[in-house]
Scaffold this motif. Structure first.
Motif, PDB file in Angstrom:
ATOM      1  N   PRO A 142      30.418  -2.592  58.206  1.00 31.86           N
ATOM      2  CA  PRO A 142      30.925  -3.719  57.383  1.00 31.86           C
ATOM      3  C   PRO A 142      30.875  -5.171  58.111  1.00 31.86           C
ATOM      4  O   PRO A 142      31.167  -5.162  59.312  1.00 31.86           O
ATOM      5  N   TRP A 143      30.558  -6.140  57.159  1.00 28.24           N
ATOM      6  CA  TRP A 143      30.420  -7.133  57.939  1.00 28.24           C
ATOM      7  C   TRP A 143      31.673  -8.003  57.883  1.00 28.24           C
ATOM      8  O   TRP A 143      32.195  -8.777  58.839  1.00 28.24           O
ATOM      9  N   ARG A 144      32.489  -7.862  56.835  1.00 31.39           N
ATOM     10  CA  ARG A 144      33.962  -8.477  56.786  1.00 31.39           C
ATOM     11  C   ARG A 144      34.669  -7.527  56.131  1.00 31.39           C
ATOM     12  O   ARG A 144      34.309  -6.455  55.305  1.00 31.39           O
ATOM     13  N   ALA A 145      36.325  -7.537  56.240  1.00 25.57           N
ATOM     14  CA  ALA A 145      36.984  -6.544  55.907  1.00 25.57           C
ATOM     15  C   ALA A 145      37.601  -6.432  54.202  1.00 25.57           C
ATOM     16  O   ALA A 145      37.638  -5.507  53.862  1.00 25.57           O
TER      17      ALA A 145
ATOM     18  N   HIS B 235      28.975  -5.101  49.919  1.00 25.71           N
ATOM     19  CA  HIS B 235      27.666  -4.995  49.756  1.00 25.71           C
ATOM     20  C   HIS B 235      27.013  -5.583  50.944  1.00 25.71           C
ATOM     21  O   HIS B 235      25.606  -5.847  50.646  1.00 25.71           O
ATOM     22  N   THR B 236      27.553  -6.112  52.002  1.00 24.67           N
ATOM     23  CA  THR B 236      27.050  -6.811  53.039  1.00 24.67           C
ATOM     24  C   THR B 236      27.380  -5.987  54.295  1.00 24.67           C
ATOM     25  O   THR B 236      28.590  -5.551  54.574  1.00 24.67           O
ATOM     26  N   VAL B 237      26.507  -5.818  55.236  1.00 27.22           N
ATOM     27  CA  VAL B 237      26.600  -5.429  56.494  1.00 27.22           C
ATOM     28  C   VAL B 237      25.975  -6.130  57.519  1.00 27.22           C
ATOM     29  O   VAL B 237      25.286  -6.871  57.530  1.00 27.22           O
ATOM     30  N   GLU B 238      26.620  -5.931  58.578  1.00 30.59           N
ATOM     31  CA  GLU B 238      25.946  -6.434  60.208  1.00 30.59           C
ATOM     32  C   GLU B 238      25.490  -5.463  60.793  1.00 30.59           C
ATOM     33  O   GLU B 238      26.175  -4.190  60.770  1.00 30.59           O
ATOM     34  N   HIS B 239      24.537  -5.432  61.422  1.00 35.36           N
ATOM     35  CA  HIS B 239      23.781  -4.455  62.069  1.00 35.36           C
ATOM     36  C   HIS B 239      24.045  -4.931  63.716  1.00 35.36           C
ATOM     37  O   HIS B 239      23.975  -5.801  64.096  1.00 35.36           O
TER      38      HIS B 239
ATOM     39  N   GLN C 223      18.244   2.095  50.457  1.00 35.96           N
ATOM     40  CA  GLN C 223      18.858   3.464  49.578  1.00 35.96           C
ATOM     41  C   GLN C 223      19.927   3.763  49.013  1.00 35.96           C
ATOM     42  O   GLN C 223      20.442   4.266  48.350  1.00 35.96           O
ATOM     43  N   THR C 224      20.857   2.547  49.648  1.00 34.74           N
ATOM     44  CA  THR C 224      22.186   2.453  49.143  1.00 34.74           C
ATOM     45  C   THR C 224      22.608   1.300  48.447  1.00 34.74           C
ATOM     46  O   THR C 224      21.665   0.598  47.891  1.00 34.74           O
ATOM     47  N   ASP C 225      23.882   0.829  48.343  1.00 30.62           N
ATOM     48  CA  ASP C 225      24.184  -0.313  47.547  1.00 30.62           C
ATOM     49  C   ASP C 225      24.373  -1.634  48.465  1.00 30.62           C
ATOM     50  O   ASP C 225      24.715  -2.425  48.139  1.00 30.62           O
ATOM     51  N   ILE C 226      23.594  -1.478  49.612  1.00 30.17           N
ATOM     52  CA  ILE C 226      23.719  -2.645  50.333  1.00 30.17           C
ATOM     53  C   ILE C 226      22.865  -3.776  49.869  1.00 30.17           C
ATOM     54  O   ILE C 226      21.773  -3.499  49.379  1.00 30.17           O
ATOM     55  N   HIS C 227      23.221  -5.079  49.642  1.00 25.11           N
ATOM     56  CA  HIS C 227      22.519  -6.069  49.175  1.00 25.11           C
ATOM     57  C   HIS C 227      22.232  -6.939  50.209  1.00 25.11           C
ATOM     58  O   HIS C 227      20.940  -7.455  50.016  1.00 25.11           O
ATOM     59  N   VAL C 228      22.876  -7.204  51.294  1.00 16.24           N
ATOM     60  CA  VAL C 228      22.482  -8.296  52.361  1.00 16.24           C
ATOM     61  C   VAL C 228      22.879  -7.689  53.499  1.00 16.24           C
ATOM     62  O   VAL C 228      23.922  -7.161  53.831  1.00 16.24           O
ATOM     63  N   MET C 229      21.817  -7.989  54.653  1.00 19.75           N
ATOM     64  CA  MET C 229      22.044  -7.308  56.122  1.00 19.75           C
ATOM     65  C   MET C 229      22.352  -8.662  56.749  1.00 19.75           C
ATOM     66  O   MET C 229      21.295  -9.475  56.721  1.00 19.75           O
ATOM     67  N   VAL C 230      23.174  -8.721  57.622  1.00 20.83           N
ATOM     68  CA  VAL C 230      23.444  -9.938  58.512  1.00 20.83           C
ATOM     69  C   VAL C 230      23.263  -9.699  59.860  1.00 20.83           C
ATOM     70  O   VAL C 230      23.748  -8.460  60.436  1.00 20.83           O
TER      71      VAL C 230
ATOM     72  N   GLU D 255      19.907 -13.507  57.837  1.00 19.77           N
ATOM     73  CA  GLU D 255      20.326 -12.616  56.565  1.00 19.77           C
ATOM     74  C   GLU D 255      18.965 -12.066  56.344  1.00 19.77           C
ATOM     75  O   GLU D 255      18.015 -12.877  56.204  1.00 19.77           O
ATOM     76  N   LEU D 256      19.002 -10.944  55.627  1.00 14.93           N
ATOM     77  CA  LEU D 256      18.002 -10.213  55.073  1.00 14.93           C
ATOM     78  C   LEU D 256      18.731  -9.953  53.499  1.00 14.93           C
ATOM     79  O   LEU D 256      19.369  -9.104  53.517  1.00 14.93           O
ATOM     80  N   ASN D 257      17.921 -10.425  52.575  1.00 15.57           N
ATOM     81  CA  ASN D 257      18.468 -10.015  51.051  1.00 15.57           C
ATOM     82  C   ASN D 257      17.687  -8.652  50.693  1.00 15.57           C
ATOM     83  O   ASN D 257      16.489  -9.084  50.780  1.00 15.57           O
ATOM     84  N   LEU D 258      18.330  -7.838  50.498  1.00 18.37           N
ATOM     85  CA  LEU D 258      17.730  -6.460  50.355  1.00 18.37           C
ATOM     86  C   LEU D 258      17.064  -6.516  48.833  1.00 18.37           C
ATOM     87  O   LEU D 258      16.346  -5.394  48.630  1.00 18.37           O
ATOM     88  N   GLY D 259      17.746  -7.052  47.855  1.00 18.63           N
ATOM     89  CA  GLY D 259      17.513  -7.420  46.509  1.00 18.63           C
ATOM     90  C   GLY D 259      16.186  -8.007  46.140  1.00 18.63           C
ATOM     91  O   GLY D 259      15.728  -7.873  45.063  1.00 18.63           O
ATOM     92  N   GLU D 260      15.583  -8.736  47.076  1.00 20.45           N
ATOM     93  CA  GLU D 260      14.195  -9.298  46.771  1.00 20.45           C
ATOM     94  C   GLU D 260      13.059  -8.439  47.158  1.00 20.45           C
ATOM     95  O   GLU D 260      13.102  -7.376  47.772  1.00 20.45           O
TER      96      GLU D 260
END
Length: 164
Positions: free
Chosen positions: A70-73, A79-83, A110-117, A159-164
């Motif tokens: 999770p990026w924030r709680a 739909h946003t994660v931090e790696h 492959q999941t419902d993640i939209h943005v990776m931070v 940030e990486l928008n995974l929906g693009e």
């Protein structure tokens, strides 16, 4: 070989993590962790359904690891994660970080993640360049928000928008 981490990897992951704590500004902690701490962390990742990958070298030793969570709680950020991605010190610069990141990005798609931070110490140009090569865009820098080794550190977000 990239695979999901298991509890047997706790010692190797602790070693990689602790080296980063002691010698780099990649992790802004001052205290190292125990093998039990990393075993508990691995178990928590598994229970919560977050991916945790390791990459083995030719001898089968863990050469690096990567995960996201999770990026924030709050619900609106679900739909946003931090790696995080860390490579064993003797294996840096060999493409291990890139391969682990590609596995993470693939899993997120492959999941419902939209943005990776990514939150990267602003002076870590190698990591910033790697992320940019993988399609991440700089989102901004927070100045002097952390400290380590007696100096203030800036934090650059990408940030990486995974929906693009």
């Amino acid at each position: 070989m990239i695979r999901f981490a298991n509890l047997d990897d706790a010692s190797a992951i602790a070693e990689i993590y602790n080296d980063a704590v002691r010698t780099t500004t990649a992790i802004w902690n001052d205290e190292t962790v125990t093998v039990q701490n990393r075993a508990d962390w691995i178990a928590s990742k598994q229970t919560d359904g977050w991916p945790l990958f390791v990459m083995e070298d030719e001898q089968g030793a863990v050469a690096g690891y990567a995960t996201y969570g999770p990026w924030r709680a709050w619900d609106g950020y679900r739909h946003t994660v931090e790696h995080s991605v860390y490579v064993q010190k003797d294996n840096r610069g060999q493409g291990i970080g890139k391969a682990l990141m590609q596995a993470l990005i693939s899993k997120a798609k492959q999941t419902d993640i939209h943005v990776m931070v990514a939150g990267i110490e602003a002076g870590n140009e190698a990591s910033i360049r790697l992320h940019e090569k993988l399609g991440f865009n700089r989102a901004g820098t927070l100045h002097e928000v952390g400290t380590k080794f007696g100096r203030w550190l800036d934090l650059t977000f990408l940030e990486l928008n995974l929906g693009e």
